[in-house]
Motif scaffolding. Structure first.
Motif, PDB file in Angstrom:
ATOM      1  N   GLU A  44       5.253   1.206  -8.988  1.00  0.00           N
ATOM      2  CA  GLU A  44       4.933   2.063  -7.798  1.00  0.00           C
ATOM      3  C   GLU A  44       4.725   1.444  -6.744  1.00  0.00           C
ATOM      4  N   GLU A  45       4.005   0.269  -6.504  1.00  0.00           N
ATOM      5  CA  GLU A  45       3.963  -0.620  -5.641  1.00  0.00           C
ATOM      6  C   GLU A  45       5.087  -1.461  -5.375  1.00  0.00           C
ATOM      7  N   LYS A  48       7.299   1.059  -3.405  1.00  0.00           N
ATOM      8  CA  LYS A  48       6.870   1.249  -1.892  1.00  0.00           C
ATOM      9  C   LYS A  48       7.241   0.045  -0.910  1.00  0.00           C
ATOM     10  N   GLU A  51      11.022   0.333  -0.260  1.00  0.00           N
ATOM     11  CA  GLU A  51      11.156   1.340   0.737  1.00  0.00           C
ATOM     12  C   GLU A  51      10.558   0.884   2.106  1.00  0.00           C
TER      13      GLU A  51
END
Length: 166
Positions: A44-45, A48, A51
């Protein structure tokens, strides 16, 4: 009172061995869940960060070529920060285990060779006529490879010991 013997059975759920096995299984499961959570958190990191870089490229703050860079290859992994995980990395890469495995293999081979010599010596002691025939045959052929010469020396030593013991 009548069923008290059941507590002594191996399959009984309250025996120490079974309780220990359950506890170990629970600990392993807990560890797996923690590792999975940590892995998902890292993914997930990374999403992010990706993105954020795309947004920075869109805004014109960084060039588009920065998206294609492989900086992750040169980052120090988080695994090496604590000693426990450093040990698992060593085990993963088998840095120290290779030498131990080679030494264990060498010891195994030496033990097998010693056992084979002992079997040969036992056979020689119990079959002196066959041994004499074999020695004559070896000497006729004069095939002095290392195995044959070692075998001859072994036979001669055993014969000498047998003669001296008589």
């Amino acid at each position: 009172p009548r069923l008290k013997f059941l507590q002594k059975k191996k399959w009984h759920p309250l025996t120490i061995e079974n309780l220990e096995a359950v506890w170990l299984a629970e600990q392993n499961e807990k560890e797996k869940r923690n590792m999975l959570k940590e892995h998902n958190k890292r993914i997930e990191e990374e999403r992010k960060d990706e993105e954020m870089k795309k947004a920075q490229v869109k805004a014109g703050l960084i060039p588009e070529s920065d998206l294609k860079k492989m900086t992750w290859m040169y980052d120090v992994p988080n695994v090496a920060q604590n000693k426990e995980s450093a040990n698992t990395m060593e085990e993963f890469f088998d840095m120290n285990n290779d030498e131990e495995e080679k030494e264990a293999e060498r010891q195994r081979i030496m033990r097998q060779a010693q056992e084979q010599k002992e079997r040969i010596a036992f056979w020689i002691i119990n079959n002196p006529r066959d041994v004499k025939k074999m020695v004559k045959e070896f000497r006729k052929n004069k095939d002095e490879s290392s195995l044959n010469s070692e075998f001859l020396r072994l036979i001669e030593k055993i014969v000498e010991k047998k003669k001296s013991s008589k």
